[in-house]
Design a protein around this motif. Structure first.
Motif, PDB file in Angstrom:
ATOM      1  N   GLN A  54       0.814  -1.220   0.000  1.00 20.87           N
ATOM      2  CA  GLN A  54       0.000   0.000   0.000  1.00 20.87           C
ATOM      3  C   GLN A  54       0.846   1.268   0.000  1.00 20.87           C
ATOM      4  O   GLN A  54       0.463   2.269  -0.605  1.00 20.87           O
ATOM      5  CB  GLN A  54      -0.932   0.037   1.224  1.00 20.87           C
ATOM      6  CG  GLN A  54      -2.284  -0.633   1.001  1.00 20.87           C
ATOM      7  CD  GLN A  54      -2.247  -2.129   1.267  1.00 20.87           C
ATOM      8  OE1 GLN A  54      -1.234  -2.670   1.708  1.00 20.87           O
ATOM      9  NE2 GLN A  54      -3.342  -2.813   0.982  1.00 20.87           N
ATOM     10  N   MET A  55       1.983   1.239   0.697  1.00 23.06           N
ATOM     11  CA  MET A  55       2.792   2.463   0.749  1.00 23.06           C
ATOM     12  C   MET A  55       3.204   2.913  -0.650  1.00 23.06           C
ATOM     13  O   MET A  55       3.236   4.102  -0.930  1.00 23.06           O
ATOM     14  CB  MET A  55       4.053   2.263   1.604  1.00 23.06           C
ATOM     15  CG  MET A  55       3.848   2.557   3.074  1.00 23.06           C
ATOM     16  SD  MET A  55       5.430   2.612   3.983  1.00 23.06           S
ATOM     17  CE  MET A  55       5.892   4.337   3.759  1.00 23.06           C
ATOM     18  N   VAL A  56       3.559   1.957  -1.502  1.00 25.97           N
ATOM     19  CA  VAL A  56       3.927   2.317  -2.875  1.00 25.97           C
ATOM     20  C   VAL A  56       2.712   2.885  -3.600  1.00 25.97           C
ATOM     21  O   VAL A  56       2.776   3.958  -4.218  1.00 25.97           O
ATOM     22  CB  VAL A  56       4.510   1.101  -3.631  1.00 25.97           C
ATOM     23  CG1 VAL A  56       4.668   1.398  -5.119  1.00 25.97           C
ATOM     24  CG2 VAL A  56       5.855   0.694  -3.028  1.00 25.97           C
ATOM     25  N   SER A  65       0.135   4.358  -2.369  1.00 23.24           N
ATOM     26  CA  SER A  65      -0.331   5.659  -1.903  1.00 23.24           C
ATOM     27  C   SER A  65       0.638   6.783  -2.255  1.00 23.24           C
ATOM     28  O   SER A  65       0.241   7.941  -2.322  1.00 23.24           O
ATOM     29  CB  SER A  65      -0.643   5.628  -0.401  1.00 23.24           C
ATOM     30  OG  SER A  65       0.526   5.717   0.350  1.00 23.24           O
ATOM     31  N   GLY A  66       1.907   6.439  -2.517  1.00 24.75           N
ATOM     32  CA  GLY A  66       2.869   7.489  -2.844  1.00 24.75           C
ATOM     33  C   GLY A  66       2.908   7.888  -4.318  1.00 24.75           C
ATOM     34  O   GLY A  66       3.355   8.973  -4.661  1.00 24.75           O
ATOM     35  N   SER A  70      10.050   1.594  -0.429  1.00 19.86           N
ATOM     36  CA  SER A  70       8.837   2.132  -1.040  1.00 19.86           C
ATOM     37  C   SER A  70       9.040   3.543  -1.591  1.00 19.86           C
ATOM     38  O   SER A  70       8.558   3.855  -2.684  1.00 19.86           O
ATOM     39  CB  SER A  70       7.708   2.173  -0.011  1.00 19.86           C
ATOM     40  OG  SER A  70       7.446   0.889   0.478  1.00 19.86           O
ATOM     41  N   THR A  71       9.727   4.398  -0.852  1.00 15.89           N
ATOM     42  CA  THR A  71       9.839   5.789  -1.307  1.00 15.89           C
ATOM     43  C   THR A  71      10.664   5.896  -2.588  1.00 15.89           C
ATOM     44  O   THR A  71      10.308   6.668  -3.482  1.00 15.89           O
ATOM     45  CB  THR A  71      10.461   6.693  -0.222  1.00 15.89           C
ATOM     46  OG1 THR A  71      11.610   6.059   0.302  1.00 15.89           O
ATOM     47  CG2 THR A  71       9.478   6.948   0.902  1.00 15.89           C
ATOM     48  N   VAL A 101       8.587   4.538  -5.527  1.00 16.45           N
ATOM     49  CA  VAL A 101       7.647   5.576  -5.943  1.00 16.45           C
ATOM     50  C   VAL A 101       8.366   6.644  -6.772  1.00 16.45           C
ATOM     51  O   VAL A 101       7.870   7.082  -7.815  1.00 16.45           O
ATOM     52  CB  VAL A 101       6.981   6.216  -4.701  1.00 16.45           C
ATOM     53  CG1 VAL A 101       6.290   7.522  -5.047  1.00 16.45           C
ATOM     54  CG2 VAL A 101       6.005   5.233  -4.065  1.00 16.45           C
ATOM     55  N   MET A 115       1.647   8.469   2.553  1.00 16.24           N
ATOM     56  CA  MET A 115       2.541   7.304   2.601  1.00 16.24           C
ATOM     57  C   MET A 115       2.823   6.886   4.039  1.00 16.24           C
ATOM     58  O   MET A 115       2.907   5.693   4.335  1.00 16.24           O
ATOM     59  CB  MET A 115       3.865   7.595   1.888  1.00 16.24           C
ATOM     60  CG  MET A 115       3.847   7.292   0.405  1.00 16.24           C
ATOM     61  SD  MET A 115       5.516   7.337  -0.321  1.00 16.24           S
ATOM     62  CE  MET A 115       6.055   5.641  -0.056  1.00 16.24           C
ATOM     63  N   SER A 142      -0.331   5.231   5.414  1.00 16.30           N
ATOM     64  CA  SER A 142      -0.651   3.901   4.898  1.00 16.30           C
ATOM     65  C   SER A 142       0.346   2.850   5.363  1.00 16.30           C
ATOM     66  O   SER A 142       0.031   1.664   5.400  1.00 16.30           O
ATOM     67  CB  SER A 142      -0.791   3.923   3.374  1.00 16.30           C
ATOM     68  OG  SER A 142       0.461   3.897   2.760  1.00 16.30           O
ATOM     69  N   GLY A 143       1.543   3.262   5.758  1.00 21.72           N
ATOM     70  CA  GLY A 143       2.537   2.292   6.201  1.00 21.72           C
ATOM     71  C   GLY A 143       2.435   1.891   7.664  1.00 21.72           C
ATOM     72  O   GLY A 143       2.910   0.831   8.058  1.00 21.72           O
ATOM     73  N   THR A 201       9.358   5.823   4.952  1.00 23.95           N
ATOM     74  CA  THR A 201       9.503   4.441   5.426  1.00 23.95           C
ATOM     75  C   THR A 201      10.194   4.381   6.799  1.00 23.95           C
ATOM     76  O   THR A 201       9.803   3.583   7.642  1.00 23.95           O
ATOM     77  CB  THR A 201      10.296   3.576   4.415  1.00 23.95           C
ATOM     78  OG1 THR A 201      11.462   4.286   4.019  1.00 23.95           O
ATOM     79  CG2 THR A 201       9.475   3.282   3.180  1.00 23.95           C
TER      80      THR A 201
END
Lengths: 215, 215
Positions: free
Chosen positions: A83-85, A87-88, A198-199, A202, B84, B87-88, B199
């Motif tokens: 989800q983090m990916v 949402s970013g 994830s960041t 993204v 982000m 969501s994480g 993250t």
């Protein structure tokens, strides 16, 4: 000119802050082997991590940039591992071309199947993804097991991703999964070593969709 | 024993992968100045970034861990600067104590007010947050302007956060905003330098909520 002192951040627009950051990155990055288009990805990864070592650890399949642009422009699905990916990611640019960003890891059927097979949800989510999003972009920033499964599916001819952005982070299997990815002859963006996440995933994807908007 | 070769990742549960990762971090981290509770945060930040330099750049206000645990256990709100981070975060542990994770940056009123005042949404989101979530945990992983505004509000006596986790990343104002945070006498977790991000902010917050569950 010292960019650092020319303004007060609270009175400057985010877009201007980004510009100044990119100029600082250009000044500090030094020599690198990247094409101008690949560099746009590297620059954005450095911007998201403040880590030149990470930026310069990126590896590109020769068709990666073009394949990514084509996937975006033809409205192919984007699959995020977590989800983090999802949402970013800057969604407006992707949706403009008819695409959407999907994540399967928390779907009920994925959770049930993972439990039944006694394996990770990440693995099962990739098996579901290839049915729904083949030809799309796979953006994997967290789970090495997802990337390893995707590589297996590619090798067995079951998956034909348009582009794999494989940048999982971690101590167990992350570096190894990326080494395996770099051996494939499918369009990929990955990096050498444990770092990722994830960041930066993204950031790489956003760089590709910005390129898609411009060409 | 070499943890790296003792298993195949695709047949191992995520919880076991985490355990092995933590043992690798313990082996590799070397000397550090942290208390056992602070180290739990450091360990999780290293796990999320694969970056020991980043982990060892963390700074803790002396009351940070305890204040964070108390905020979680008393169900205070968590404010994330960006989606982000929201969501994480592991939400189940926070909700168990009655808390919730809020993010204000995309609220209509925040966007309108930012436009009206010609400033960033991040700044306005903090002004809204202190009205709704005082005493809570502020988890800032992306926007230095949010952190600078929160610091200003604390200095002027308008905000009384329970804990500030301030780990924005970037080239413009990120390091400077964290230096300012480290001068405050409010509970904070921050770090030295440009590195940080969503993250690692999530990792720090998850470490605190895990501690809250255990004490």
């Amino acid at each position: 000119m010292d960019f650092r002192t020319e303004f007060k951040p609270e009175t400057v627009h985010p877009i201007r802050i980004e510009e100044i950051s990119f100029r600082m990155i250009d000044e500090e990055i030094g020599e690198h082997p990247y094409t101008p288009e690949q560099y746009r990805v590297v620059q954005r990864v450095v911007h998201a991590s403040a880590d030149f070592e990470l930026g310069k650890s990126l590896l590109f399949h020769k068709d990666a940039i073009w394949a990514g642009i084509q996937a975006i422009k033809s409205g192919k699905k984007i699959v995020a591992d977590v989800q983090m990916v999802q949402s970013g990611v800057s969604k407006a640019r992707i949706e403009k071309f008819g695409g959407e960003v999907k994540v399967y890891i928390s779907d009920d059927d994925v959770m049930k199947e993972a439990k039944r097979l006694d394996t990770t949800r990440a693995i099962i989510s990739m098996r579901k993804a290839i049915k729904e999003a083949d030809g799309g972009i796979y953006a994997i920033g967290n789970a090495p097991t997802a990337l390893l499964e995707l590589i297996r599916l590619v090798k067995e001819g079951e998956a034909k991703p348009g582009l794999i952005i494989g940048l999982p982070v971690g101590f167990v299997s992350a570096a190894e999964s990326k080494e395996e990815l770099a051996k494939l002859d499918v369009p990929f963006i990955t990096n050498i070593g444990r770092k990722g996440g994830s960041t930066v995933t993204v950031a790489a994807l956003n760089a590709i969709s910005l390129l898609a908007e411009q060409v």
